[in-house]
Motif scaffolding. Structure first.
Motif, PDB file in Angstrom:
ATOM      1  N   ARG A  21      26.169  13.745 -10.360  1.00 32.81           N
ATOM      2  CA  ARG A  21      26.531  12.423 -10.888  1.00 32.81           C
ATOM      3  C   ARG A  21      25.421  11.962 -11.823  1.00 32.81           C
ATOM      4  N   ASN A  22      25.703  10.962 -12.614  1.00 29.50           N
ATOM      5  CA  ASN A  22      24.706  10.362 -13.495  1.00 29.50           C
ATOM      6  C   ASN A  22      24.207   9.094 -12.835  1.00 29.50           C
ATOM      7  N   ALA A  23      22.939   9.078 -12.401  1.00 30.64           N
ATOM      8  CA  ALA A  23      22.427   7.918 -11.679  1.00 30.64           C
ATOM      9  C   ALA A  23      20.912   7.929 -11.599  1.00 30.64           C
ATOM     10  N   ILE A  24      20.360   6.736 -11.457  1.00 29.94           N
ATOM     11  CA  ILE A  24      18.944   6.582 -11.142  1.00 29.94           C
ATOM     12  C   ILE A  24      18.835   6.589  -9.632  1.00 29.94           C
ATOM     13  N   ASP A  25      17.992   7.472  -9.092  1.00 31.17           N
ATOM     14  CA  ASP A  25      17.858   7.626  -7.644  1.00 31.17           C
ATOM     15  C   ASP A  25      16.650   6.921  -7.060  1.00 31.17           C
ATOM     16  N   GLY A  26      15.833   6.291  -7.870  1.00 32.77           N
ATOM     17  CA  GLY A  26      14.678   5.568  -7.352  1.00 32.77           C
ATOM     18  C   GLY A  26      13.380   6.100  -7.910  1.00 32.77           C
ATOM     19  N   ILE A  27      12.305   5.785  -7.198  1.00 36.52           N
ATOM     20  CA  ILE A  27      10.956   6.152  -7.620  1.00 36.52           C
ATOM     21  C   ILE A  27      10.361   7.080  -6.577  1.00 36.52           C
ATOM     22  N   GLU A  28       9.627   8.094  -7.042  1.00 37.66           N
ATOM     23  CA  GLU A  28       8.883   8.951  -6.121  1.00 37.66           C
ATOM     24  C   GLU A  28       7.483   9.155  -6.676  1.00 37.66           C
ATOM     25  N   THR A  29       6.580   9.562  -5.815  1.00 37.42           N
ATOM     26  CA  THR A  29       5.208   9.828  -6.220  1.00 37.42           C
ATOM     27  C   THR A  29       4.999  11.330  -6.293  1.00 37.42           C
ATOM     28  N   ARG A  30       4.523  11.798  -7.450  1.00 37.18           N
ATOM     29  CA  ARG A  30       4.226  13.226  -7.620  1.00 37.18           C
ATOM     30  C   ARG A  30       2.951  13.576  -6.861  1.00 37.18           C
ATOM     31  N   ALA A  31       2.673  14.857  -6.731  1.00 40.43           N
ATOM     32  CA  ALA A  31       1.478  15.324  -6.038  1.00 40.43           C
ATOM     33  C   ALA A  31       0.195  14.806  -6.690  1.00 40.43           C
ATOM     34  N   PRO A  88       3.286  -0.984 -27.144  1.00 37.31           N
ATOM     35  CA  PRO A  88       3.723  -1.839 -28.253  1.00 37.31           C
ATOM     36  C   PRO A  88       5.221  -1.657 -28.528  1.00 37.31           C
ATOM     37  N   ASP A  89       5.946  -2.731 -28.569  1.00 35.07           N
ATOM     38  CA  ASP A  89       7.379  -2.740 -28.879  1.00 35.07           C
ATOM     39  C   ASP A  89       8.269  -2.118 -27.807  1.00 35.07           C
ATOM     40  N   GLY A  90       7.818  -2.047 -26.543  1.00 34.12           N
ATOM     41  CA  GLY A  90       8.696  -1.524 -25.499  1.00 34.12           C
ATOM     42  C   GLY A  90       7.948  -1.048 -24.273  1.00 34.12           C
ATOM     43  N   ILE A  91       8.519  -0.036 -23.610  1.00 37.81           N
ATOM     44  CA  ILE A  91       7.881   0.563 -22.437  1.00 37.81           C
ATOM     45  C   ILE A  91       8.009   2.079 -22.502  1.00 37.81           C
ATOM     46  N   GLU A  92       7.134   2.763 -21.786  1.00 39.02           N
ATOM     47  CA  GLU A  92       7.243   4.200 -21.562  1.00 39.02           C
ATOM     48  C   GLU A  92       7.618   4.408 -20.109  1.00 39.02           C
ATOM     49  N   VAL A  93       8.506   5.368 -19.878  1.00 36.40           N
ATOM     50  CA  VAL A  93       8.983   5.653 -18.527  1.00 36.40           C
ATOM     51  C   VAL A  93       8.833   7.145 -18.253  1.00 36.40           C
ATOM     52  N   ARG A  94       8.130   7.474 -17.155  1.00 38.51           N
ATOM     53  CA  ARG A  94       8.037   8.864 -16.702  1.00 38.51           C
ATOM     54  C   ARG A  94       9.264   9.156 -15.849  1.00 38.51           C
ATOM     55  N   VAL A  95       9.980  10.225 -16.204  1.00 36.91           N
ATOM     56  CA  VAL A  95      11.239  10.567 -15.541  1.00 36.91           C
ATOM     57  C   VAL A  95      11.144  11.965 -14.949  1.00 36.91           C
ATOM     58  N   GLU A 153       0.794  -1.218   0.000  1.00 30.65           N
ATOM     59  CA  GLU A 153       0.000   0.000   0.000  1.00 30.65           C
ATOM     60  C   GLU A 153       0.831   1.274   0.000  1.00 30.65           C
ATOM     61  N   ASP A 154       1.955   1.277   0.722  1.00 31.64           N
ATOM     62  CA  ASP A 154       2.751   2.490   0.847  1.00 31.64           C
ATOM     63  C   ASP A 154       3.783   2.646  -0.266  1.00 31.64           C
ATOM     64  N   ALA A 155       3.835   1.709  -1.213  1.00 32.13           N
ATOM     65  CA  ALA A 155       4.809   1.784  -2.307  1.00 32.13           C
ATOM     66  C   ALA A 155       4.357   2.799  -3.346  1.00 32.13           C
ATOM     67  N   ALA A 156       5.335   3.452  -3.958  1.00 28.80           N
ATOM     68  CA  ALA A 156       5.040   4.415  -5.016  1.00 28.80           C
ATOM     69  C   ALA A 156       4.543   3.673  -6.248  1.00 28.80           C
ATOM     70  N   PRO A 157       3.619   4.288  -7.007  1.00 34.29           N
ATOM     71  CA  PRO A 157       3.185   3.659  -8.261  1.00 34.29           C
ATOM     72  C   PRO A 157       4.365   3.572  -9.234  1.00 34.29           C
ATOM     73  N   LEU A 158       4.398   2.513 -10.009  1.00 32.20           N
ATOM     74  CA  LEU A 158       5.503   2.336 -10.945  1.00 32.20           C
ATOM     75  C   LEU A 158       5.452   3.392 -12.049  1.00 32.20           C
ATOM     76  N   PRO A 159       6.604   3.959 -12.408  1.00 26.09           N
ATOM     77  CA  PRO A 159       6.641   5.015 -13.419  1.00 26.09           C
ATOM     78  C   PRO A 159       6.770   4.494 -14.848  1.00 26.09           C
ATOM     79  N   TRP A 160       6.638   3.195 -15.047  1.00 31.36           N
ATOM     80  CA  TRP A 160       6.729   2.666 -16.399  1.00 31.36           C
ATOM     81  C   TRP A 160       5.499   1.830 -16.703  1.00 31.36           C
ATOM     82  N   ARG A 161       5.244   1.727 -18.027  1.00 33.87           N
ATOM     83  CA  ARG A 161       4.130   0.907 -18.479  1.00 33.87           C
ATOM     84  C   ARG A 161       4.474   0.319 -19.835  1.00 33.87           C
TER      85      ARG A 161
END
Length: 109
Positions: free
Chosen positions: A29-39, A14-21, A3-11
């Motif tokens: 630095r260049n890095a993925i810092d994780g997932i957060e939930t917008r307002a 066809p032929d791949g995925i979309e990712v909200r960044v 319940e407390d997990a952030a919604p996944l930012p990808w879906r």
């Protein structure tokens, strides 16, 4: 998903995925810092890059971070929305299930 997990930012698409960044240019630095939930309740993948948001440099760096994390060629990663905004939408070509597993692995989702 707990319940407390952030919604996944990808879906899958066809032929791949979309990712909200959510981009952090000049992030040190260049890095993925994780997932957060917008307002608005949507999940976003937090990605920081060293590049400044000038002349497309930050967008190119974001594309490279995603490309490397997912093991895809540069041509497979396309910015589809948000070129001048912090919130962006990328489309990554490939097997959606494999790409989702790789994103989950690098974010702990």
């Amino acid at each position: 998903m707990p319940e407390d997990a952030a919604p996944l930012p990808w879906r899958p698409v066809p032929d791949g995925i979309e990712v909200r960044v959510r981009a952090t240019p000049r992030g040190g630095r260049n890095a993925i810092d994780g997932i957060e939930t917008r307002a608005d309740g949507l999940g976003v993948l937090r990605v920081r890059v060293r590049a400044a948001p000038e002349a497309g440099a930050a967008n190119a760096a974001l594309r490279e971070v995603l490309r490397r994390a997912l093991g895809r060629p540069a041509a497979a990663v396309t910015l589809t929305a948000g070129a001048r905004a912090r919130d962006k939408l990328f489309r990554i070509a490939g097997d959606a299930a494999v790409l989702a597993r790789r994103l989950a692995a690098c974010t702990g989702a």
